[in-house]
Design an enzyme around this catalytic site. Structure first.
Site, PDB file in Angstrom:
ATOM      1  N   MET A  30       0.832  -1.199   0.000  1.00  0.00           N
ATOM      2  CA  MET A  30       0.000   0.000   0.000  1.00  0.00           C
ATOM      3  C   MET A  30       0.868   1.251   0.000  1.00  0.00           C
ATOM      4  O   MET A  30       0.424   2.339   0.361  1.00  0.00           O
ATOM      5  CB  MET A  30      -0.955   0.002   1.193  1.00  0.00           C
ATOM      6  CG  MET A  30      -2.015  -1.079   1.090  1.00  0.00           C
ATOM      7  SD  MET A  30      -3.531  -0.733   1.997  1.00  0.00           S
ATOM      8  CE  MET A  30      -2.916  -0.646   3.665  1.00  0.00           C
ATOM      9  N   HIS A  37       9.372  -3.472   3.418  1.00  0.00           N
ATOM     10  CA  HIS A  37       8.925  -3.686   2.037  1.00  0.00           C
ATOM     11  C   HIS A  37      10.112  -3.980   1.121  1.00  0.00           C
ATOM     12  O   HIS A  37      10.037  -4.860   0.253  1.00  0.00           O
ATOM     13  CB  HIS A  37       8.219  -2.432   1.499  1.00  0.00           C
ATOM     14  CG  HIS A  37       6.943  -2.086   2.193  1.00  0.00           C
ATOM     15  ND1 HIS A  37       6.818  -0.953   2.965  1.00  0.00           N
ATOM     16  CD2 HIS A  37       5.741  -2.706   2.232  1.00  0.00           C
ATOM     17  CE1 HIS A  37       5.588  -0.887   3.430  1.00  0.00           C
ATOM     18  NE2 HIS A  37       4.911  -1.940   3.008  1.00  0.00           N
TER      19      HIS A  37
END
Length: 284
Positions: A30, A37
């Site tokens: 997101m 990430h």
């Protein structure tokens, strides 16, 4: 790195790569990317010919409209970070591109989706299943990568994948932490200075509970973790559950499973943080 905003263009590119015999790794995010990430992306880059990272704040998984409004959006910085770790394609669609009409699908995700986050965030996992299944259909990856910080989410995605007949690999990547132990999260950017100073107490308390658990019951361990964190200024534990790592159902005794995980959600001020720790893992 190429940036795509439409499904048709991304599919055309990935079809070309697939026809050339290339393997495809997918990292759904997101945005508001951090080193957690980037570890997912690095893992994908190392194990696939092509890596695509989606950046999409999915409205259907937020049961709190304020949380959706406040979720950080940093697309330009995200793309710079992705390029720096060798990502091939970023997919940054609009809400209208992903949901040209309302997604009315309701998934029966089973018991793994009914506890913890499923209990406290009604509809959340149905929204996760909606967006992840859409991304799976768009990218048709060989491997898809998710972080273990969202321990329950991985179990739910695996249940959804089995239900829909996806046969590719769903790869869980270990939690990445700051030097002080705080699990990396896009929500950490919303913490005030004092909240950020206190936030590492979550991981510290979980790690200490492993030692505590050696001589105490499951219930005593839960109570100790909750009391310790509730004593920290601005912190409030929403839940702490010690579960079977496969079924995600609560255990009552340390002998109930050979895979035992503690999952926690804590409000630090207005910011909702999650973490987890393994007390016991099955022997390989």
């Amino acid at each position: 790195m190429k940036v795509f905003t439409t499904i048709a263009e991304l599919r055309q590119q990935l079809d070309s790569d697939r026809n050339a015999g290339k393997t495809i790794g997918l990292v759904p995010t997101m945005g508001a990317l951090h080193n957690g990430h980037l570890q997912l992306v690095k893992t994908s880059v190392a194990n696939n010919d092509v890596t695509v990272v989606s950046i999409f704040v999915n409205p259907t998984q937020f049961n709190d409209k304020n949380d959706l409004r406040l979720y950080p959006r940093t697309l330009d910085k995200d793309c710079e970070l992705l390029e720096s770790v060798g990502c091939d394609y970023a997919f940054a669609p609009s809400v209208e591109e992903i949901y040209p009409t309302e997604d009315t699908r309701v998934f029966d995700l089973g018991p793994v989706a009914e506890v913890m986050e499923g209990k406290y965030r009604p509809g959340h996992f149905n929204g996760v299943a909606q967006i992840v299944s859409k991304l799976f259909d768009i990218a048709s990856p060989d491997n898809a990568y998710f972080g273990e910080k969202d321990f329950q989410q991985i179990a739910v995605i695996r249940a959804m994948a089995a239900q829909l007949g996806y046969t590719f690999n769903i790869v869980a990547v270990p939690i990445v932490r700051e030097a002080d132990g705080l699990a990396l999260s896009s929500r950490n950017t919303r913490l005030t200075e004092s909240q950020r100073r206190n936030a590492p107490k979550i991981a510290e308390t979980l790690f200490k509970s492993r030692t505590f658990a050696a001589n105490h019951s499951v219930k005593e361990t839960i109570d100790n973790v909750v009391a310790t964190l509730n004593a920290v200024p601005e912190m409030r534990v929403e839940y702490y559950e010690i579960i079977d790592g496969n079924t995600l159902q609560p255990i009552a005794d340390w002998n109930d499973s050979d895979y035992i995980v503690g999952c926690i959600t804590v409000y630090n001020g207005e910011v909702r943080l999650i973490d987890n720790i393994a007390y016991r893992r099955p022997q390989p």
